[in-house]
Design a protein around this motif. Structure first.
Motif, PDB file in Angstrom:
ATOM      1  N   UNK A 232      29.211  25.763 -22.002  1.00 34.21           N
ATOM      2  CA  UNK A 232      28.257  24.659 -22.151  1.00 34.21           C
ATOM      3  C   UNK A 232      28.494  23.943 -23.477  1.00 34.21           C
ATOM      4  N   UNK A 233      28.473  22.631 -23.424  1.00 34.93           N
ATOM      5  CA  UNK A 233      28.514  21.792 -24.631  1.00 34.93           C
ATOM      6  C   UNK A 233      29.734  22.077 -25.502  1.00 34.93           C
ATOM      7  N   UNK A 234      30.893  22.174 -24.866  1.00 36.24           N
ATOM      8  CA  UNK A 234      32.142  22.291 -25.618  1.00 36.24           C
ATOM      9  C   UNK A 234      33.063  21.154 -25.189  1.00 36.24           C
TER      10      UNK A 234
ATOM     11  N   UNK B 217      34.903  20.542 -17.002  1.00 35.98           N
ATOM     12  CA  UNK B 217      35.638  19.287 -17.145  1.00 35.98           C
ATOM     13  C   UNK B 217      36.111  19.070 -18.581  1.00 35.98           C
ATOM     14  N   UNK B 218      36.695  20.133 -19.157  1.00 33.59           N
ATOM     15  CA  UNK B 218      37.277  20.040 -20.494  1.00 33.59           C
ATOM     16  C   UNK B 218      38.693  20.624 -20.441  1.00 33.59           C
ATOM     17  N   UNK B 219      39.567  20.225 -21.366  1.00 33.09           N
ATOM     18  CA  UNK B 219      40.941  20.721 -21.348  1.00 33.09           C
ATOM     19  C   UNK B 219      41.065  22.102 -21.970  1.00 33.09           C
TER      20      UNK B 219
ATOM     21  N   UNK C 187      36.953  28.182 -15.738  1.00 28.26           N
ATOM     22  CA  UNK C 187      35.709  27.766 -16.384  1.00 28.26           C
ATOM     23  C   UNK C 187      35.865  26.397 -17.036  1.00 28.26           C
ATOM     24  N   UNK C 188      37.028  26.137 -17.651  1.00 34.50           N
ATOM     25  CA  UNK C 188      37.272  24.839 -18.277  1.00 34.50           C
ATOM     26  C   UNK C 188      37.264  23.724 -17.242  1.00 34.50           C
TER      27      UNK C 188
END
Length: 288
Positions: free
Chosen positions: A65-67, A90-92, A85-86
């Motif tokens: 969350x929030x990364x 939706x984060x790299x 999980x990434x």
């Protein structure tokens, strides 16, 4: 795939041009991996002063969350779990390699500071890699970053698997199983079963039979829009594994549907080593 000492990415040669300085980065590893956990906790604790972004330690398989980015610390297995999980967040993701094989975890220890300083400066672009969506008849789904496998449960007995592509019958394999791999996963189980090496950014799926009792033993490289349906035809059940994790069994007559997912997994690019050089280094072709 192989790595270089300066942390340059060896199996990614095309990026989408997006570069962004992260504010908060999760360092992810297995909690029972002593050396990896110690490194992850140290990097997270010192990230703000050393690299210019806030860091936090997160055990693998925890919700993110929030990364703004994820750093996996360990081997390729850790990357696979963290990448799932990434992708959901939706984060790299970027992998620091502490294992023996680092195709997905490609940053070596001597390059960690250099690469993370570049990340903190917003100097790393991202690249999208296709994933595959796995759908069962009851509507449940799973996503594979490397591959999904339908295979026998009883080691001494083969299974009969009917394969349809885009609604048309291909054949019924009598085999140990069938692998459907992403391009990124083409150097994993699929390769050991005789499949081809696919450039990771190519939009396709690779279907490879495992020890088939058939003259049709070669892989199929299919367009990313293809729909692969695999139906269990034996009295014996077949096991479905997604990225090495057992998902469920298929009973006779049950079908699993495989497509390219509409959501890729994003990796951070640390360099631009050409794909041919990456293959040459990974498989030791200079010493063949």
């Amino acid at each position: 795939m192989s790595r270089t000492s300066n942390g340059a990415s060896d199996h990614q040669d095309r990026d989408d041009g997006s570069r962004r300085r992260p504010d908060r980065v999760a360092f992810v590893t297995y909690p029972d991996e002593g050396a990896a956990r110690t490194l992850a906790e140290t990097l997270a604790r010192e990230a703000l002063g050393r690299f210019g972004f806030e860091g936090l330690y997160v055990p693998v398989q925890s919700r993110l969350d929030n990364v703004d980015a994820v750093i996996s610390v360990g081997g390729d297995g850790t990357v696979l779990h963290a990448a799932a999980a990434a992708r959901e967040a939706d984060v790299p993701i970027l992998g620091i390699n502490l294992g023996r094989v680092g195709y997905l975890a490609e940053v070596e220890m001597d390059a960690v500071d250099h690469v993370l300083m570049r990340l903190g400066a917003g100097d790393l672009a991202t690249v999208d890699h296709p994933t595959v969506a796995v759908e069962f008849e009851d509507g449940s789904t799973a996503t594979a970053i490397n591959d999904m496998v339908v295979e026998k449960v009883v080691s001494q007995r083969i299974v009969d698997l009917e394969v349809m592509i885009d609604g048309e019958l291909l054949t019924t394999y009598r085999a140990d199983g069938i692998i459907v791999a992403t391009p990124l996963g083409s150097t994993a189980y699929s390769l050991s079963a005789g499949g081809p090496i696919i450039q990771p950014t190519v939009g396709c799926m690779v279907m490879t039979p495992i020890a088939p009792h058939s003259l049709l033993s070669r892989s199929f490289v299919l367009r990313s829009e293809s729909v692969i349906s695999i139906r269990a035809m034996s009295e014996r059940p077949a096991q479905v594994n997604v990225d090495g994790r057992g998902t469920r069994q298929l009973q006779r007559g049950e079908t699993v549907r495989v497509t390219t997912s509409d959501r890729p997994v994003r990796f951070l690019l640390t360099g631009a080593t050409p794909f041919p050089r990456a293959v040459r280094d990974q498989f030791g072709l200079d010493h063949a």
